[in-house]
Scaffold this motif. Sequence first.
Motif, PDB file in Angstrom:
ATOM      1  N   LEU A  72       1.372  -3.873  -6.255  1.00 15.24           N
ATOM      2  CA  LEU A  72       0.334  -3.356  -5.361  1.00 15.24           C
ATOM      3  C   LEU A  72      -0.196  -2.018  -5.872  1.00 15.24           C
ATOM      4  O   LEU A  72      -1.409  -1.754  -5.821  1.00 15.24           O
ATOM      5  N   ALA A  73       0.708  -1.180  -6.347  1.00 15.84           N
ATOM      6  CA  ALA A  73       0.286   0.106  -6.907  1.00 15.84           C
ATOM      7  C   ALA A  73      -0.613  -0.114  -8.121  1.00 15.84           C
ATOM      8  O   ALA A  73      -1.651   0.546  -8.271  1.00 15.84           O
ATOM      9  N   ALA A  74      -0.215  -1.037  -8.995  1.00 18.30           N
ATOM     10  CA  ALA A  74      -1.010  -1.325 -10.197  1.00 18.30           C
ATOM     11  C   ALA A  74      -2.385  -1.871  -9.826  1.00 18.30           C
ATOM     12  O   ALA A  74      -3.400  -1.506 -10.428  1.00 18.30           O
ATOM     13  N   SER A  75      -2.424  -2.751  -8.817  1.00 21.38           N
ATOM     14  CA  SER A  75      -3.696  -3.311  -8.368  1.00 21.38           C
ATOM     15  C   SER A  75      -4.629  -2.208  -7.855  1.00 21.38           C
ATOM     16  O   SER A  75      -5.816  -2.175  -8.185  1.00 21.38           O
ATOM     17  N   SER A  76      -4.086  -1.296  -7.060  1.00 24.45           N
ATOM     18  CA  SER A  76      -4.902  -0.191  -6.528  1.00 24.45           C
ATOM     19  C   SER A  76      -5.392   0.716  -7.647  1.00 24.45           C
ATOM     20  O   SER A  76      -6.520   1.228  -7.597  1.00 24.45           O
ATOM     21  N   LEU A  77      -4.548   0.919  -8.665  1.00 25.71           N
ATOM     22  CA  LEU A  77      -4.956   1.740  -9.807  1.00 25.71           C
ATOM     23  C   LEU A  77      -6.146   1.108 -10.526  1.00 25.71           C
ATOM     24  O   LEU A  77      -7.136   1.790 -10.836  1.00 25.71           O
ATOM     25  N   VAL A  78      -6.061  -0.196 -10.785  1.00 24.85           N
ATOM     26  CA  VAL A  78      -7.161  -0.896 -11.458  1.00 24.85           C
ATOM     27  C   VAL A  78      -8.422  -0.862 -10.596  1.00 24.85           C
ATOM     28  O   VAL A  78      -9.532  -0.618 -11.100  1.00 24.85           O
ATOM     29  N   GLU A  79      -8.271  -1.091  -9.289  1.00 22.96           N
ATOM     30  CA  GLU A  79      -9.429  -1.036  -8.386  1.00 22.96           C
ATOM     31  C   GLU A  79     -10.071   0.349  -8.422  1.00 22.96           C
ATOM     32  O   GLU A  79     -11.302   0.474  -8.432  1.00 22.96           O
ATOM     33  N   GLY A  80      -9.240   1.390  -8.405  1.00 23.67           N
ATOM     34  CA  GLY A  80      -9.772   2.747  -8.453  1.00 23.67           C
ATOM     35  C   GLY A  80     -10.575   2.993  -9.721  1.00 23.67           C
ATOM     36  O   GLY A  80     -11.665   3.585  -9.684  1.00 23.67           O
ATOM     37  N   ILE A  81     -10.055   2.539 -10.861  1.00 23.74           N
ATOM     38  CA  ILE A  81     -10.761   2.704 -12.144  1.00 23.74           C
ATOM     39  C   ILE A  81     -12.096   1.959 -12.113  1.00 23.74           C
ATOM     40  O   ILE A  81     -13.136   2.495 -12.543  1.00 23.74           O
TER      41      ILE A  81
END
Length: 435
Positions: free
Chosen positions: A310-319
Amino acid sequence: MEEWLKISLTLSLIGFLKEFRPSEAFYYEYLVGPKNFTEDQVNREAVPTSIYSTLVLQVFAFLITDMCRYKPLIIVLGLSGVIMYSLMLWTTSLLGLQIALGFNGLFYGTEVAYYTYIYGKVDKEHFERVTSHTNAAILAGRTSSGILAQVLVSVKWMDVEQLNYISLGGDAIQFNHFNNKQYFPAMVLTTLWACLLPSVKESIYFQSEEVGLLPFSKKVMSAFVVIKGHFTQAFTNPRVVKWGMWHGFAIAGYTAMEYYIQALYSLLQTEDQDLYNGAVIAVQTFLGFCASLLAGYVSVTWRNKLDMALAASSLVEGILVIAISQTENIFLCYSLYILNSTLVYFMTTLIMGQIAKEIVENSYGLVVGIFTFWAQAFTAILTAVVSSEGTGFNLDVRGQFVVYGSYQFGICLIYVVIAITNFVVSKGTFMLELQ
């Protein structure tokens, strides 16, 4: 034909029709073009009205859906769409537009009745198949309306104003390319088909077999006892809470962005470029369908590592969202937005599948309703902070998307902390067991 299949087909047709709104692909161009509203009026005063009204009316609809046994609220959904598009077509004032978008809030608020109808009318053994049918119909409606909108505008058979007649339905439209008139019933037919739905004799809480003969006051008390039990079972489970919170955070950020993405398209459009909003919606929805389908087949055996995913997904979404905010190329913006949408569809479907495994079957509608409200509440907060005049920072469109991207980075940080905490706790527990 079996009764459950008839209900499934009727629900699917309603789902298709309610999503068949070609005007949605170009609503911003319509408001700042033929309707002659300013960009500030649309972004600062009109769109927030829709967001806030959805939040308020969603609470109201959620509270009475089970009590009213679903069908009346589905009819209200169709009627609110008819009123909304009627006002969108004929109003000329900002107040009229805000009232129209208030009915848009009612439209989205009452969708909870559509999504939970199957739990009160269809036997449990058919839940999965009916859910599959209705989800496919909804996605088909969005995809086909996006394609139709793009084709009609690109070949100049219709302008962005006439698309609203298709969404409304029941009005004669003169094609610029044809001499004959056609009739397109969308919201009108949604309402009519909703009237044909079988009434629900028993609902989950207020009209169940156990409480059906009780006086109204005792029905209410009995219903709230069951609701409290379902709520307690779900929200005393740490996994349900943390996954549901992420789902709410993610949907809130995505929804806030979706409300303003057409304003960014308009900003990036050059004089010699056509908009391809309809094509974007069609591709986005199709890939979203594929991503949702794929998520349904993913076997999550790494449940304890899901927090880091979930953290990785949010990071990619933020980018992706930060990149969207900074690009000067509209086609790159389209592509990044589609990628972001596909990721959101995949992860939210995956998470809700995991949550469903953690709760009792009859509580799924309640839990989804609570998380949907959570998401809408955060959408309203984001809107108030970044774009509303007088209550927030009143940022321009690019500035809003910078905030939406930073918001995703914040979610990423929260779930990195949760993942590390869980790892440390689990390792400590393992060491104690060895001793």
